[in-house]
Design a protein around this motif. Sequence first.
Motif, PDB file in Angstrom:
ATOM      1  N   PHE A  13      17.916 -15.007  16.025  1.00 31.07           N
ATOM      2  CA  PHE A  13      17.431 -15.032  14.659  1.00 31.07           C
ATOM      3  C   PHE A  13      16.404 -13.929  14.389  1.00 31.07           C
ATOM      4  CE2 PHE A  13      18.786 -19.368  15.542  1.00 31.07           C
ATOM      5  CZ  PHE A  13      19.767 -19.474  14.573  1.00 31.07           C
ATOM      6  N   GLU A  14      15.941 -13.318  15.444  1.00 31.72           N
ATOM      7  CA  GLU A  14      14.954 -12.270  15.281  1.00 31.72           C
ATOM      8  C   GLU A  14      15.652 -10.991  14.854  1.00 31.72           C
ATOM      9  OE1 GLU A  14      12.316 -11.092  18.689  1.00 31.72           O
ATOM     10  OE2 GLU A  14      11.309 -12.891  17.937  1.00 31.72           O
ATOM     11  N   ARG A  15      15.072 -10.327  13.889  1.00 31.75           N
ATOM     12  CA  ARG A  15      15.670  -9.067  13.474  1.00 31.75           C
ATOM     13  C   ARG A  15      15.180  -7.973  14.408  1.00 31.75           C
ATOM     14  NH1 ARG A  15      12.834  -9.128   8.073  1.00 31.75           N
ATOM     15  NH2 ARG A  15      13.855  -7.194   7.438  1.00 31.75           N
ATOM     16  N   TYR A  16      16.103  -7.097  14.759  1.00 29.36           N
ATOM     17  CA  TYR A  16      15.682  -5.925  15.512  1.00 29.36           C
ATOM     18  C   TYR A  16      15.801  -4.715  14.602  1.00 29.36           C
ATOM     19  CZ  TYR A  16      15.232  -2.102  18.669  1.00 29.36           C
ATOM     20  OH  TYR A  16      14.804  -0.947  19.247  1.00 29.36           O
ATOM     21  N   PHE A  17      14.757  -3.948  14.566  1.00 27.13           N
ATOM     22  CA  PHE A  17      14.740  -2.805  13.648  1.00 27.13           C
ATOM     23  C   PHE A  17      15.007  -1.510  14.395  1.00 27.13           C
ATOM     24  CE2 PHE A  17      11.776  -6.010  11.943  1.00 27.13           C
ATOM     25  CZ  PHE A  17      12.487  -6.334  10.792  1.00 27.13           C
ATOM     26  N   THR A  18      15.866  -0.706  13.815  1.00 28.65           N
ATOM     27  CA  THR A  18      16.166   0.609  14.392  1.00 28.65           C
ATOM     28  C   THR A  18      15.482   1.680  13.554  1.00 28.65           C
ATOM     29  OG1 THR A  18      18.092   0.936  12.995  1.00 28.65           O
ATOM     30  CG2 THR A  18      18.449  -0.232  15.080  1.00 28.65           C
ATOM     31  N   MET A  19      15.570   2.906  14.003  1.00 30.51           N
ATOM     32  CA  MET A  19      14.959   4.008  13.250  1.00 30.51           C
ATOM     33  C   MET A  19      15.455   4.015  11.800  1.00 30.51           C
ATOM     34  SD  MET A  19      12.741   5.836  14.956  1.00 30.51           S
ATOM     35  CE  MET A  19      12.696   7.609  14.599  1.00 30.51           C
ATOM     36  N   GLY A  20      16.711   3.627  11.615  1.00 31.23           N
ATOM     37  CA  GLY A  20      17.288   3.626  10.270  1.00 31.23           C
ATOM     38  C   GLY A  20      16.547   2.712   9.310  1.00 31.23           C
ATOM     39  N   ASP A  21      15.964   1.630   9.833  1.00 29.73           N
ATOM     40  CA  ASP A  21      15.246   0.703   8.977  1.00 29.73           C
ATOM     41  C   ASP A  21      13.954   1.303   8.419  1.00 29.73           C
ATOM     42  OD1 ASP A  21      16.874  -1.702   9.046  1.00 29.73           O
ATOM     43  OD2 ASP A  21      16.429  -1.697  11.202  1.00 29.73           O
ATOM     44  N   TYR A  22      13.497   2.362   9.064  1.00 30.26           N
ATOM     45  CA  TYR A  22      12.249   2.995   8.609  1.00 30.26           C
ATOM     46  C   TYR A  22      12.518   4.290   7.868  1.00 30.26           C
ATOM     47  CZ  TYR A  22      10.594  -0.471  11.831  1.00 30.26           C
ATOM     48  OH  TYR A  22      10.373  -1.661  12.453  1.00 30.26           O
ATOM     49  N   ALA A  23      13.824   4.548   7.628  1.00 27.62           N
ATOM     50  CA  ALA A  23      14.176   5.790   6.940  1.00 27.62           C
ATOM     51  C   ALA A  23      14.297   5.534   5.445  1.00 27.62           C
ATOM     52  CB  ALA A  23      15.493   6.335   7.484  1.00 27.62           C
ATOM     53  N   GLY A  24      13.718   6.425   4.660  1.00 27.51           N
ATOM     54  CA  GLY A  24      13.849   6.349   3.205  1.00 27.51           C
ATOM     55  C   GLY A  24      14.730   7.492   2.747  1.00 27.51           C
ATOM     56  N   GLY A  25      14.326   8.154   1.684  1.00 33.10           N
ATOM     57  CA  GLY A  25      15.072   9.308   1.193  1.00 33.10           C
ATOM     58  C   GLY A  25      15.018  10.450   2.200  1.00 33.10           C
ATOM     59  N   GLU A  26      15.908  11.416   1.993  1.00 32.13           N
ATOM     60  CA  GLU A  26      15.965  12.563   2.904  1.00 32.13           C
ATOM     61  C   GLU A  26      14.735  13.445   2.693  1.00 32.13           C
ATOM     62  OE1 GLU A  26      18.854  16.322   3.753  1.00 32.13           O
ATOM     63  OE2 GLU A  26      19.711  14.593   2.708  1.00 32.13           O
ATOM     64  N   ALA A  27      14.075  13.797   3.787  1.00 30.97           N
ATOM     65  CA  ALA A  27      12.842  14.579   3.683  1.00 30.97           C
ATOM     66  C   ALA A  27      13.123  15.949   3.079  1.00 30.97           C
ATOM     67  CB  ALA A  27      12.193  14.709   5.056  1.00 30.97           C
ATOM     68  N   ARG A  28      12.308  16.320   2.103  1.00 30.73           N
ATOM     69  CA  ARG A  28      12.538  17.584   1.395  1.00 30.73           C
ATOM     70  C   ARG A  28      11.489  18.633   1.720  1.00 30.73           C
ATOM     71  NH1 ARG A  28      14.476  16.097  -4.242  1.00 30.73           N
ATOM     72  NH2 ARG A  28      16.210  14.676  -3.815  1.00 30.73           N
ATOM     73  N   TRP A  29      10.794  18.464   2.844  1.00 32.22           N
ATOM     74  CA  TRP A  29       9.830  19.489   3.228  1.00 32.22           C
ATOM     75  C   TRP A  29      10.576  20.756   3.670  1.00 32.22           C
ATOM     76  CZ3 TRP A  29       8.124  14.697   6.068  1.00 32.22           C
ATOM     77  CH2 TRP A  29       7.126  14.007   5.358  1.00 32.22           C
ATOM     78  N   CYS A  30       9.875  21.881   3.660  1.00 31.60           N
ATOM     79  CA  CYS A  30      10.496  23.148   4.049  1.00 31.60           C
ATOM     80  C   CYS A  30      10.957  23.090   5.513  1.00 31.60           C
ATOM     81  CB  CYS A  30       9.501  24.300   3.925  1.00 31.60           C
ATOM     82  SG  CYS A  30       8.758  24.450   2.314  1.00 31.60           S
ATOM     83  N   PRO A  31      11.981  23.867   5.844  1.00 33.76           N
ATOM     84  CA  PRO A  31      12.337  23.972   7.254  1.00 33.76           C
ATOM     85  C   PRO A  31      11.142  24.519   8.051  1.00 33.76           C
ATOM     86  CG  PRO A  31      13.997  25.030   5.854  1.00 33.76           C
ATOM     87  CD  PRO A  31      12.843  24.679   4.968  1.00 33.76           C
ATOM     88  N   GLY A  32      10.894  23.907   9.207  1.00 32.80           N
ATOM     89  CA  GLY A  32       9.789  24.393  10.032  1.00 32.80           C
ATOM     90  C   GLY A  32       8.447  23.792   9.673  1.00 32.80           C
ATOM     91  N   CYS A  33       8.401  22.959   8.637  1.00 31.15           N
ATOM     92  CA  CYS A  33       7.147  22.309   8.235  1.00 31.15           C
ATOM     93  C   CYS A  33       6.789  21.253   9.273  1.00 31.15           C
ATOM     94  CB  CYS A  33       7.328  21.654   6.870  1.00 31.15           C
ATOM     95  SG  CYS A  33       5.927  20.633   6.373  1.00 31.15           S
TER      96      CYS A  33
END
Lengths: 317, 637
Positions: A13-33
């Motif tokens: 019953f315990e949820r396991y969270f993966t990296m995907g669960d903490y991902a929001g929109g695609e990061a739009r920072w400059c390459p190399g930032c």
Amino acid sequence: MFGLKPDWSLEVFERYFTMGDYAGGEARWCPGCGDHAVLTAAQKVLRDEQQRPEMSVCVSGIGCSSRMPHYLGTYGFHGLHGRALPVACGIKSRRPELDVWVATGDGDCFSIGTAHWIHALRYNMDMTLMVFDNAIYGLTKAQTSPTSPQGLKTNTHPFGAILDPHNPLTVTLGVTNVSFVAQVADWNPPLLYETLKAAYRHKGTGFVRIIQRCPVYSDNFSKELQQNPDRFVLLEHQQGIPVDKSVSRQFPNRLEHDPSDLGRAFQLAADSSKMPLGLLYHNPDAQCYEDLSSQGVAMTPEQRLAGFNAVLDRITV
Amino acid sequence: MVDTTTAEETAPRLRLTREHIVEIVSDSGEGAQKAGQTFGTVCARMGNGVWTVEIIPAEIQPPARSPAGASGIRIRLASHTVTNMGDEADIVVAFNEQVLYSRIVNGAYKEGTQVLLEDKWRDDKVPEIREQYAKAVAEFRKNGLIVHELPIEKACLEIVPNPRRGKNMFVLGMLCRIYSRDVVLAKGEIANTFKRKGEKVIDINHRLFDAGYQFAKEKLVLDYQVPPQPLEEREGKRFIVTNGNTALGLGVMASGMELVSMYPITPATSASHYLADVYHEVGGFIHQAEDEIAAAGFAIGSSFAGKTACTITSGPGLALKSEMLGLAVMAEVPLVVCLVQRGGPSTGLPTKVEQGDLLAALFGEPGDAPKVVIAAATIEECLHFVVMARRLAETFRTPVILLTDANLATGVQPYQRPEPSLDWLAPPIDQSDWDEHIPPYNWDSETGLSPRPIPGMSGGQYILTGLAHTNHSKVAYDSDSNQHGSNMRSRKFAALASTLKPPVVHGDEEGDLLVVGWGSTLGAIEEAVDRARAEGYKISSLHLRFILPMEPGLKAIFKRFRKIMTVEINYSDDPDAPLITEETRRYAQLAMLLRAHTLIDIDCWSVVYGHPLQPGMIKNVLTKRLEDLQGETPCSD
């Protein structure tokens, strides 16, 4: 991990969270930032700590780094320039069970938000405070920031920044009730991860200044540091940030520093010849404001109503 | 120089009256306000209608014996409900003659006002003081004041070594004798006032009270009876006595809001002082922030996390909070802002009343930033409107600015004890799962309303942003998203307006002149209108509580009158002043709004004297405007 318990039983019953669960929109920072590295490190900390995403809030101000909440799968608050900390403190004040992260920058925190930086450190509410310091205003295109090195050519100082840069570490260490002060560079992922994890686990405000690359507007500032690891001194201690040899051998200068020693921390922070990396100061016992501000949160509406009637009784004529 | 006019010659004995106005004026720190508040409470407990208002100097320790330093209190007591400070005082107790000058300038006294004046200055060792005193007393008498020179401090010296502290209770004793107050009740109030200071202090103050009472009995022939309000008006009701700031604090508690985040600013701060004393009893917390901006940010943080919070401020604080308010509008965060107005602009008149922040409350933020703006008209409304504000904020997902002012903040009055119920309080926060297919701004396209995910709700994760955004709270700079978001944020107020009833006209539904007011001027305007109507003038009045959205039906009501004008305490150009024409005249703030709202040529009268409007003054203005109207054509749109 993976919902498995030490006795090999599985808690289904315990949820396991993966990296995907903490991902929001695609990061739009400059390459190399450098911000990309911080985002990943923070997501890994959340994943490894199995923090419920709906119980986390990332609060930010304005600036490149303050876009971070948009790229996380938690709740987020992308507010006003310089004002992330009052909002973060307000969130924590009556909801101390929420996990709070603050993403701010050198302009946001050390310039327009200075008052809140100082006072939030004193409140010492339990949160992870990440200051992305690239020594420049990036979002508004290359204006001098409080930490811009003297001589850095910017659009507001085309002949070079005229003042000595502000030292945010000595200021931070000078605030009453400060409890956790660390410095890292974005281009050292293991140290960044371990430092954020230590800040996350610390009860109180975990202040982490992250020296961060802006390849577009302050490349010289970070490149010089990146190419000369001897500009840093790595702080090592049993009570400090745990680093393995692969990290430590990158730094020719290493120093055993007890993070409970505030005086020594201040000396290291003030030494302009070498920038300290790691945990400068840690006091796990400093008072947290939410322990006071959350008084009465558990009261039921019935109890509140009874309390109010008692107040009225005293002023009834 | 000795007063040759004895009290017997000038003062009436045992006069029955339906109302009386008493003032105590002094240097700062002489306890006049404490004495006056206690006197007011005793009167309220004895069944009188009461209104007390503090006279406050702007500085904490202004120079002694200076007109600018006048500090004190006015108590208007009556056999009926009192809604304002009234006109000139009937009796004034003064601890020195200089402070009276500033009150005279403010029109506080009339011919025949009884002045009970401390006489120790007559024999002061400083010659200039002796001269000032003698000159003032002569002037006062020449102007028709009836001056009784009394050795108040000398009498107190028999009980306390330093009469500067203590003479206020002596004066309370005097007043209680003059108005035949219930001594047991008064002493009970004194004991209550000093309960934290211990029995010894209470005993000394009781002795001072007794001495004052005895002094008045022996030395004064002033003897007034102000009978209580008829029992049927009071029966079955329980009353509380508070000022408007305490009422705000009570409203916060009654609303179930758990957090007030503030920064000290006059005249708003005393609301937080009161709350700081009692808030823990309902589980609440006062956060004193590092500045006004942080106070608003902290409250918004709490509201975002599901605990709608309140911030209490005054004009300069509102200016600092405006960016935060814009954010709360843009991101639709519930928030209650209590704005206790003072004189402006800039630091202005910190301790004085003005209604100068109406337009700032409405339009203080860049861009289109609509939010609910309501104004309390009475002390009692200060309490109830906070409860309403919290509900409006949550239902309409919006900041609510509740306007009060220094007049309400410091005025003290008995009013009906509220009967709070669980419905008044904020319910515990919802932490059930959020259907992740429902966007965080799931605007109803007709009303603009939407439910709100609260951190902790699984599936509700969203990123609140002050940037233009879609219903998913995604940053969006495209034309349609910005237009749609703006539509939805504005539509909510039309939805709210559709739930409001037209305001009720005070007086006849039609006539020559309709006076429109808002905020603390209610009592004074209605009293002025009643007096004018008693003289046969066809004047009515109307008082607005909702400013945004505007109350419905105004145009229809206005059309039933020949002339409409607002009466406000803010700046407007006098139409007869040099260079002022129809084109250049700047109108009072509500007048400006109503002109735009109704397209009717609405006139105004407003002043920024820094003190509450008095009914007599308003009445004179109204009747003058009516006389000007004779022969003019009715107003048209």
